[in-house]
Write an enzyme that holds these catalytic residues in place. Structure first.
Site, PDB file in Angstrom:
ATOM      1  N   LYS A 112      36.541  43.035  49.416  1.00 50.71           N
ATOM      2  CA  LYS A 112      35.226  43.671  49.497  1.00 50.71           C
ATOM      3  C   LYS A 112      34.467  43.237  50.743  1.00 50.71           C
ATOM      4  CE  LYS A 112      35.790  45.063  45.222  1.00 50.71           C
ATOM      5  NZ  LYS A 112      35.756  46.401  44.703  1.00 50.71           N
TER       6      LYS A 112
HETATM    7  C1  PLP Z   1      40.552  41.561  43.556  1.00 52.79           C
HETATM    8  C2  PLP Z   1      40.442  43.023  43.308  1.00 52.79           C
HETATM    9  N1  PLP Z   1      41.543  43.767  43.351  1.00 52.79           N
HETATM   10  C3  PLP Z   1      41.486  45.092  43.130  1.00 52.79           C
HETATM   11  C4  PLP Z   1      40.311  45.737  42.832  1.00 52.79           C
HETATM   12  C5  PLP Z   1      40.318  47.220  42.628  1.00 52.79           C
HETATM   13  O1  PLP Z   1      39.791  47.876  43.746  1.00 52.79           O
HETATM   14  P1  PLP Z   1      39.155  49.312  43.602  1.00 52.79           P
HETATM   15  O2  PLP Z   1      38.038  49.200  42.655  1.00 52.79           O
HETATM   16  O3  PLP Z   1      38.708  49.686  44.965  1.00 52.79           O
HETATM   17  O4  PLP Z   1      40.235  50.188  43.069  1.00 52.79           O
HETATM   18  C6  PLP Z   1      39.132  44.988  42.753  1.00 52.79           C
HETATM   19  C7  PLP Z   1      37.825  45.587  42.430  1.00 52.79           C
HETATM   20  O5  PLP Z   1      37.400  46.546  42.915  1.00 52.79           O
HETATM   21  C8  PLP Z   1      39.189  43.608  43.039  1.00 52.79           C
HETATM   22  O6  PLP Z   1      38.077  42.880  43.050  1.00 52.79           O
HETATM   23  N1  LIG Z   2      36.372  45.606  41.011  1.00 51.49           N
HETATM   24  C1  LIG Z   2      35.065  45.808  41.468  1.00 51.49           C
HETATM   25  C2  LIG Z   2      34.338  46.841  40.680  1.00 51.49           C
HETATM   26  C3  LIG Z   2      33.330  47.563  41.523  1.00 51.49           C
HETATM   27  O1  LIG Z   2      34.027  48.287  42.480  1.00 51.49           O
HETATM   28  P1  LIG Z   2      33.397  48.975  43.750  1.00 51.49           P
HETATM   29  O2  LIG Z   2      34.497  48.944  44.749  1.00 51.49           O
HETATM   30  O3  LIG Z   2      33.002  50.324  43.342  1.00 51.49           O
HETATM   31  O4  LIG Z   2      32.224  48.183  44.206  1.00 51.49           O
HETATM   32  C4  LIG Z   2      34.354  44.470  41.536  1.00 51.49           C
HETATM   33  O5  LIG Z   2      35.011  43.480  41.738  1.00 51.49           O
HETATM   34  O6  LIG Z   2      33.168  44.395  41.350  1.00 51.49           O
END
Ligand code: PLP
Ligand SMILES: N[C@@H](CCOP(=O)(O)O)C(=O)O
Length: 468
Positions: A112
């Site tokens: 993120k």
């Molecule tokens: C460590 C981790 N892996 C995978 C994901 C999944 O990613 P996305 O929500 O973009 O599919 C998340 C949360 O979003 C995460 O925090």
């Molecule tokens: N897995 C995410 C959930 C929120 O996802 P987002 O990519 O829409 O912000 C988290 O770790 O918070």
């Protein structure tokens, strides 16, 4: 570049407005009107270039006219200067034709950070130009919250309110949200699951009187700028492995579908991708949907990969819009059915279009732990539980002839208990994050009710209390 809503009824906007708005006013998500195209020579030229240079090339057409090019370049360089690896998102080879794209070298050890570090700078810039303040909200299953708070802490023009499910995030994840002492940071522990938090965030965006009063902005991947910044590392990895002359596949640990949708966007922009593989834990709504064509909500089961404990996957709506030919009525119908009955069925044509690009697989708790243990024993590489799900599912889809890149979405030290239990080794936090584990925590426990959260925000947001 203009942006349109997946549901076709919200105003068409420029980048700066999309950045500040988060969710479109018709409840949809913004998409660029067209996909900028990158030709083979341009993609080949990305190999070996500094990450910030590639990021500038990719992001520039999406923000054209909204942020001056030299300012954009400065923001990008600054956003990635603090990453702990000079390549920003290095590729590590773990098998004959298998690679992990390490996305966790940013300040909070999760993928993120790659988007959030840039998003914070972009929002600050646009707010300063307009002389405004904003109230940032976000729902998190663990990682978005910490990364967003890190990106916005202490910023004069924003207050940030992060909603997380009480007791369902790891200790490290919780402390990343509750230990920052800046008074513009508010960590809200809700008595519910992530889907409840996300539904409240969307509900607040759809409550226009509240939204306008507090000048609501969003940092979840409903915000297009989040996806945009994530497109970059697909090109970086692809070019490093021989694109455009060679195709590459990606397996992506998936929850809210934002990260993998960035891969889809890269493909639409010219990156030759063989397959995008959705990897889920037992909360497998996306794997089931790709297999059956039916999107059907079930209860959320807590797992050792808590960030992926999600059933309502917000960016899936962006893919639906794409495979339905940007037919806003069709998307709205499916989303209304989801709201009313908890499920909808995708028609045959769009289903086939999805399967042409995406594969899917799931990984249960025992398989996650076994993958962490095996990978450590065989390659000396310590996986976090989310990346382990990607590695497990990638094995079901590898054919040896196309490089397979698994997105390494978090550092194992964010989930030390699960990793130690699986591999017998306790991963250590980087030195600069260790103090956090004994720092004082500050959080507000609230009922998972939109009205309760709105009241708290109205009382604490400076966009209201100090004027905009
Ligand atoms: C460590 C981790 N892996 C995978 C994901 C999944 O990613 P996305 O929500 O973009 O599919 C998340 C949360 O979003 C995460 O925090
Ligand atoms: N897995 C995410 C959930 C929120 O996802 P987002 O990519 O829409 O912000 C988290 O770790 O918070």
């Amino acid at each position: 570049m203009k942006y349109i809503s997946t549901r076709g009824e919200a105003p068409v906007l420029e980048f700066s407005d999309v950045l500040l708005q988060g969710l479109a006013r018709d409840g949809g998500l913004y998409l660029p009107e067209t996909w900028p195209q990158f030709d083979a020579d341009t993609i080949a030229s990305f190999a070996g270039k500094p990450y910030a240079d590639v990021a500038f090339e990719i992001i520039r057409p999406f923000v054209a006219g909204a942020i001056a090019e030299d300012t954009l370049k400065e923001m990008i360089v600054d956003a990635y200067a603090g990453f702990r690896h000079p390549a920003v998102t290095p590729l590590v080879q773990t098998g004959a034709n298998t690679f992990i794209l390490e996305l966790f070298h940013g300040p909070t050890l999760a993928f993120k950070d790659v988007a959030m570090q840039l998003l914070g700078r972009m929002m600050d810039h646009v707010l300063a130009e307009r002389g405004l303040r904003a109230t940032i909200v976000g729902a998190t299953s663990g990682d978005t919250g910490g990364a967003a708070i890190e990106a916005f802490r202490g910023r004069e023009r924003t207050d940030i309110f992060i909603l997380f499910p009480d007791g369902r995030v790891s200790n490290v994840q919780r402390r990343q949200m509750t230990t920052p002492a800046e008074d513009n940071v508010h960590a809200l522990a809700l008595t519910g699951n992530f889907d409840d938090c996300q539904a409240i965030v969307k509900g607040m965006f759809n409550h226009f009187a509240f939204r306008d009063k507090v000048r609501l902005s969003g940092v979840n991947s409903i915000n297009w700028a989040r996806i945009l910044a994530q497109i970059v590392y697909y090109f970086v990895a692809g070019a490093a492995l021989g694109a455009p002359h060679r195709k590459v596949s990606f397996t992506v640990p998936t929850g809210n579908f934002g990260d993998i949708f960035a891969g889809y966007a890269a493909m639409q922009m010219g990156l030759p991708v063989e397959k995008l593989i959705v990897a889920t834990n037992v909360n497998d709504i996306l794997a089931r949907t790709l297999e059956t064509g039916r999107y059907e909500k079930r209860g959320v089961t807590p797992t050792i990969s808590p960030s992926m404990d999600i059933q309502v996957s917000s960016n899936f709506e962006r893919l639906l819009a794409e495979v339905c030919g940007r037919d806003g009525d069709a998307v709205r119908r499916m989303m209304n059915q989801l709201g009313q009955s908890g499920s909808f069925t995708i028609e045959d044509g769009p289903q086939a279009a999805m399967r042409a690009v995406f594969g899917a697989g799931r990984c249960n708790e025992a398989e996650t732990a076994a993958t962490i243990a095996e990978t450590y024993a065989e390659a000396g590489y310590l996986l976090d539980p989310h990346t382990a799900i990607g590695v497990h599912v990638a094995k079901q889809h590898e054919d040896g002839s196309v490089p397979m890149v698994v997105l390494g979405t978090a550092h194992p030290a964010k989930f030390p208990d699960a990793v130690e239990e699986a591999a017998g080794v306790r991963p250590d936090l980087p030195e600069n994050l260790k103090d956090m584990m004994s720092a004082e925590e500050r959080q507000q426990v609230l009922a998972a009710e939109q009205g309760v959260v709105e009241r708290f925000i109205e009382e604490h947001a400076r966009a209201v209390t100090a004027g905009v």
